[in-house]
Design an enzyme around this catalytic site. Structure first.
Site, mmCIF file in Angstrom:
data_model
loop_
_atom_site.group_PDB
_atom_site.id
_atom_site.type_symbol
_atom_site.label_atom_id
_atom_site.label_comp_id
_atom_site.label_asym_id
_atom_site.label_seq_id
_atom_site.Cartn_x
_atom_site.Cartn_y
_atom_site.Cartn_z
ATOM 1 N N LYS A 156 0.837 -1.208 0.000
ATOM 2 C CA LYS A 156 0.000 0.000 0.000
ATOM 3 C C LYS A 156 0.872 1.258 0.000
ATOM 4 O O LYS A 156 0.464 2.297 -0.517
ATOM 5 C CB LYS A 156 -0.932 -0.009 1.208
ATOM 6 C CG LYS A 156 -2.054 -1.058 1.121
ATOM 7 C CD LYS A 156 -3.101 -0.769 2.199
ATOM 8 C CE LYS A 156 -3.816 -2.008 2.682
ATOM 9 N NZ LYS A 156 -4.783 -2.579 1.751
ATOM 10 N N GLU B 7 -2.728 6.784 8.073
ATOM 11 C CA GLU B 7 -3.603 7.611 7.252
ATOM 12 C C GLU B 7 -4.526 8.418 8.135
ATOM 13 O O GLU B 7 -4.926 7.945 9.208
ATOM 14 C CB GLU B 7 -4.481 6.722 6.345
ATOM 15 C CG GLU B 7 -3.900 6.498 4.990
ATOM 16 C CD GLU B 7 -4.747 5.572 4.127
ATOM 17 O OE1 GLU B 7 -5.928 5.328 4.449
ATOM 18 O OE2 GLU B 7 -4.201 5.087 3.122
ATOM 19 N N ARG C 272 -6.490 -7.824 -9.275
ATOM 20 C CA ARG C 272 -7.169 -9.111 -9.504
ATOM 21 C C ARG C 272 -8.640 -8.831 -9.780
ATOM 22 O O ARG C 272 -9.082 -7.696 -9.721
ATOM 23 C CB ARG C 272 -7.065 -9.955 -8.233
ATOM 24 C CG ARG C 272 -7.586 -9.187 -7.015
ATOM 25 C CD ARG C 272 -7.686 -10.038 -5.774
ATOM 26 N NE ARG C 272 -7.802 -9.251 -4.574
ATOM 27 C CZ ARG C 272 -8.920 -8.772 -4.054
ATOM 28 N NH1 ARG C 272 -10.058 -8.976 -4.682
ATOM 29 N NH2 ARG C 272 -8.922 -8.090 -2.933
HETATM 30 P P1 ADP Z 1 -7.956 -3.764 2.540
HETATM 31 O O1 ADP Z 1 -6.711 -4.083 1.811
HETATM 32 O O2 ADP Z 1 -8.074 -4.514 3.808
HETATM 33 O O3 ADP Z 1 -9.149 -3.828 1.655
HETATM 34 P P2 ADP Z 1 -8.265 -0.862 2.424
HETATM 35 O O4 ADP Z 1 -7.144 0.108 2.449
HETATM 36 O O5 ADP Z 1 -8.915 -1.066 1.098
HETATM 37 O O6 ADP Z 1 -7.748 -2.242 3.016
HETATM 38 O O7 ADP Z 1 -9.346 -0.423 3.475
HETATM 39 C C1 ADP Z 1 -10.432 -1.244 3.824
HETATM 40 C C2 ADP Z 1 -11.596 -0.406 4.328
HETATM 41 O O8 ADP Z 1 -11.215 0.375 5.484
HETATM 42 C C3 ADP Z 1 -12.086 0.634 3.348
HETATM 43 O O9 ADP Z 1 -13.022 0.082 2.450
HETATM 44 C C4 ADP Z 1 -12.709 1.670 4.252
HETATM 45 O O10 ADP Z 1 -13.983 1.274 4.673
HETATM 46 C C5 ADP Z 1 -11.811 1.648 5.462
HETATM 47 N N1 ADP Z 1 -10.771 2.686 5.361
HETATM 48 C C6 ADP Z 1 -9.593 2.568 4.718
HETATM 49 N N2 ADP Z 1 -8.882 3.700 4.820
HETATM 50 C C7 ADP Z 1 -9.604 4.566 5.537
HETATM 51 C C8 ADP Z 1 -9.411 5.910 6.008
HETATM 52 N N3 ADP Z 1 -8.291 6.563 5.737
HETATM 53 N N4 ADP Z 1 -10.384 6.481 6.748
HETATM 54 C C9 ADP Z 1 -11.507 5.796 7.036
HETATM 55 N N5 ADP Z 1 -11.757 4.542 6.640
HETATM 56 C C10 ADP Z 1 -10.828 3.913 5.892
HETATM 57 P P1 ADP Z 2 -12.657 -7.565 -2.491
HETATM 58 O O1 ADP Z 2 -11.465 -6.716 -2.129
HETATM 59 O O2 ADP Z 2 -12.505 -8.381 -3.706
HETATM 60 O O3 ADP Z 2 -13.917 -6.817 -2.434
HETATM 61 P P2 ADP Z 2 -12.212 -8.708 0.008
HETATM 62 O O4 ADP Z 2 -11.628 -7.408 0.424
HETATM 63 O O5 ADP Z 2 -13.213 -9.311 0.903
HETATM 64 O O6 ADP Z 2 -12.867 -8.622 -1.390
HETATM 65 O O7 ADP Z 2 -10.956 -9.672 -0.248
HETATM 66 C C1 ADP Z 2 -11.030 -10.873 -1.003
HETATM 67 C C2 ADP Z 2 -11.421 -11.950 -0.085
HETATM 68 O O8 ADP Z 2 -11.789 -13.072 -0.780
HETATM 69 C C3 ADP Z 2 -10.335 -12.369 0.861
HETATM 70 O O9 ADP Z 2 -10.593 -11.840 2.124
HETATM 71 C C4 ADP Z 2 -10.460 -13.871 0.915
HETATM 72 O O10 ADP Z 2 -10.659 -14.325 2.236
HETATM 73 C C5 ADP Z 2 -11.695 -14.136 0.108
HETATM 74 N N1 ADP Z 2 -11.640 -15.342 -0.672
HETATM 75 C C6 ADP Z 2 -10.562 -15.933 -1.155
HETATM 76 N N2 ADP Z 2 -10.884 -16.996 -1.856
HETATM 77 C C7 ADP Z 2 -12.218 -17.118 -1.812
HETATM 78 C C8 ADP Z 2 -13.149 -18.040 -2.367
HETATM 79 N N3 ADP Z 2 -12.779 -19.062 -3.118
HETATM 80 N N4 ADP Z 2 -14.447 -17.856 -2.134
HETATM 81 C C9 ADP Z 2 -14.841 -16.824 -1.405
HETATM 82 N N5 ADP Z 2 -14.008 -15.924 -0.866
HETATM 83 C C10 ADP Z 2 -12.694 -16.069 -1.070
#
Ligand code: ADP
Ligand code: ADP
Ligand code: MG
Length: 622
Positions: free
Chosen positions: A118, A202, A294
């Protein structure tokens, strides 16, 4: 490059099944892989071939690069689709495939590496002029340095695992005093889940929306976006409802986001399917959060509004073709909503639940689909993601899609594991969701108001469901017309929404109560639909519906049922509280007890007899 002929799917569950679907349509052969736990899994049966790769633990199977390479070799697959989760964003896997001369259906290794961190991703985006959440993403990881950076950013601050995903390794810090503990905890979680304790900081944005843009690029320099998705409905930083388009945002803002996402993909020489995630604050300013290199769990909503098959696009692009469509050929039609059905307990902080699926029936959907990897008999274990299915529906507008998704959810029959079905059903009727005033933190912060029926109403509906069930529908209709002079109270003891309820209803209450629109039962579990909302109740035990009787010179059947035991005969002396007759009603055994010390004058029933409510069972000497 030649077209792909045989794909090995390095995944399991619903995404493996979904990929197989498209491959079949395109005449591409499929190879499933499976662990010990998945020998009889649906994805294994659907694929043309299947290869066993190891023990149930993901590190031994679905994360086991060596075993997967062996399976590729053994099956002669010429490409690998990683799905999502597992190895889908592991550069090492893509590199190993490249070395083996097998195509990885995903972006180039360099893009995975860059976006896998990230921090690196944010640095790249900043350089490309894409707005990022203010914060710190440097290399200096000393706690005192991080704390100084947190002060500079200003609390509240979010600590994130640089290699994180799925909401893991994220901690919110409200003030300086909390910083050290939160940091230690985020680092622990991060090194356990991702083998990397590096974090970034952040500014925590309050009440934001999560809006992401689907991008697609080919190896010939073509990049397009396939519009956006609103994924603001989350719990524990993980999405549970996703929709497209994001109708709460200004068109002009969305246009800028689309352009930023396309530029971001271009800036890193991207290829394949990707998602650029933004966080949007109250004044609709948006900031880059991360890029997922992905296919995404929620890609189906994009497919429904564009009419495109994203897995087909992936196969084409990986086969060296140009993007199937140009930007101007892509358009949004209608609205799509996806709900993720999880095996989890909403009353216990959405903790995953495990068990065997005992009963399962998916609804036929009008303009929708169910993606799932499970069937009746499937075990939801501890090793894998607890997602059971995705229900995805399309409507001409948001209202129609919303109506259809509610209806679809209502008609799912699923027993054996605890799920979030009832929670989703209530959520879809909440003002917050309907009015699009639901933010990413709304569920975790308990900000959502649900329209709950009162316990009396629910108990009435439950009683009606039980009576109707034990009597059969035909009898219930006549039961409706019974006129009862001295209604016996009905005592119901059940669990609902994490709480035990004990209700006393008169027989007249029961008759007045609303008949639930739908009832499904598995042992003590009862799922009913009331005003379109799903309710899941558990009867306390087999005596849950113990029915009290009115004292008098005789006892009568409190409701329709079958006599399964008669314990007394004419002339017996009985004591108050002694069981005299056992009835089966509501599919439970009900003990009919003596209302007082008395002598039996007449027994009016035999074992096996079917009786109506109010039927005189035993008369006493007065
Ligand atoms: P991940 O890799 O686990 O998906 P993200 O960076 O996409 O991590 O963040 C997951 C979720 O956390 C976001 O969809 C949002 O709801 C919350 N989030 C992330 N960054 C922030 C932020 N700076 N302030 C508030 N909420 C956040
Ligand atoms: P996205 O970022 O695609 O919205 P998530 O943040 O929930 O979804 O991350 C992808 C998730 O998919 C991972 O947390 C993982 O646990 C889940 N995952 C991986 N393989 C499978 C699978 N075969 N079926 C359902 N979920 C899966
Ligand atoms: Mg994310």
């Amino acid at each position: 490059m030649s077209p792909i002929k045989k794909v090995l799917i390095a995944n399991r569950g619903e995404i493996a099944c979904r990929i197989i679907d498209t491959c079949r349509r395109l005449n591409v052969r499929t190879v499933a892989v499976y662990s010990d736990a998945d020998r009889r899994a649906r994805h294994v049966r659907l694929a043309d071939e299947a290869v066993h790769i190891g023990a149930a633990e993901p590190t031994a199977s679905y994360l086991n690069i060596e075993a997967l390479l062996l399976a590729v070799q053994q099956s002669g697959a010429d490409a690998v689709h990683p799905g999502y989760g597992f190895l889908s964003e592991k550069a090492e896997f893509a590199r190993a495939l490249e070395a083996a001369g097998v195509r990885f259906i995903g972006p180039p290794v360099a893009a995975i590496e860059l976006m896998g961190s990230k921090s690196a991703a944010k640095a790249t985006m900043e350089a490309a002029g894409v707005p990022c959440v203010p914060g710190y993403h440097g290399e200096d990881q000393r706690p005192e340095h991080l704390q100084r950076e947190a002060e500079r950013i200003g609390y509240p601050v979010l600590i994130k695992a640089v290699s994180g995903g799925g909401g893991k390794g994220m901690k919110i810090v409200h003030n300086a005093a909390e910083f050290n503990d939160a940091l230690a905890s985020a680092q622990r979680e991060a090194s356990k889940a991702f083998g990397d304790a590096t974090v970034l900081l952040e500014k925590y944005i309050s009440n934001p929306r999560h809006i992401e843009v689907q991008v697609f690029a080919d190896a010939h320099g073509g990049v397009v976006h396939l519009f956006e998705r609103d994924c603001s409905t989350q719990r524990r930083y993980q999405k549970i409802i996703e929709e497209a388009p994001a109708s709460s945002l200004h068109t002009e803002t969305l246009g800028r986001m689309h352009r930023a996402a396309v530029e971001a993909a271009g800036a890193i020489g991207y290829c394949g399917a990707g998602t650029v995630e933004f966080i949007v604050d109250a004044d609709q300013s948006f900031y880059f959060m991360e890029m997922n290199t992905r296919l995404q769990v929620e890609h189906r909503v994009t497919e429904q509004i564009t009419g495109e098959d994203l897995v087909a696009w992936q196969l084409r692009v990986a086969g060296g073709e140009r993007l199937p469509k140009s930007q101007s050929e892509l358009a949004v039609r209608g609205h799509s909503i996806q709900v993720r059905i999880y095996a989890e307990d909403p009353e216990a902080g959405f903790l995953p639940s495990t068990g065997r699926i005992q009963q399962l029936q998916w609804p036929e959907l009008d303009h929708g689909l169910i993606d799932t990897g499970v069937e009746a008999g499937s075990e939801i274990g501890i090793h894998y993601d607890p997602m059971i299915a995705k229900l995805v529906v399309w409507g001409r507008d948001r209202d129609e899609a919303l109506e259809r998704v509610r209806d679809g959810l209502a008609r799912c029959v699923l027993f054996g594991v605890q799920t979030n079905l009832a929670y989703l059903s209530r959520l879809l009727r909440s003002e917050a969701f309907v009015q699009q005033r639901l933010f990413t933190n709304s569920i975790d912060d308990g900000q959502i108001e649900f329209n709950e029926p009162d316990a009396q109403q629910l108990a009435g509906a439950l009683a009606r469901a039980l009576v109707a069930e034990s009597a059969g529908d035909g009898v219930w209709q006549s039961a409706d017309q019974w006129r009862l002079q001295s209604p016996a109270p009905v005592h119901l003891h059940f669990r609902h929404g994490g709480e035990m309820q004990e209700m006393h209803l008169t027989w007249a209450d029961v008759q007045r109560a609303r008949q639930p629109e739908q009832v499904h039962r598995h042992r003590q579990q009862i799922h009913l639909l009331l005003d379109g909302v799903r309710h899941e109740l558990t009867l306390a035990d087999s005596e849950a519906a113990q029915l009290a009787l009115d004292a008098g010179e005789r006892i009568t059947a409190p409701m329709p049922g079958k006599i399964i035991e008669v314990r007394v005969a004419k002339g017996d002396r009985v004591h108050s509280g002694e069981a005299l007759v056992v009835m089966e009603a509501m599919k439970m055994e009900l003990k009919i007890t003596a209302p007082a010390d008395a002598e039996v004058a007449e027994v009016n029933v035999k074992v096996g007899e079917q009786v109506a409510a109010e039927h005189s069972l035993i008369e006493f000497v007065t």
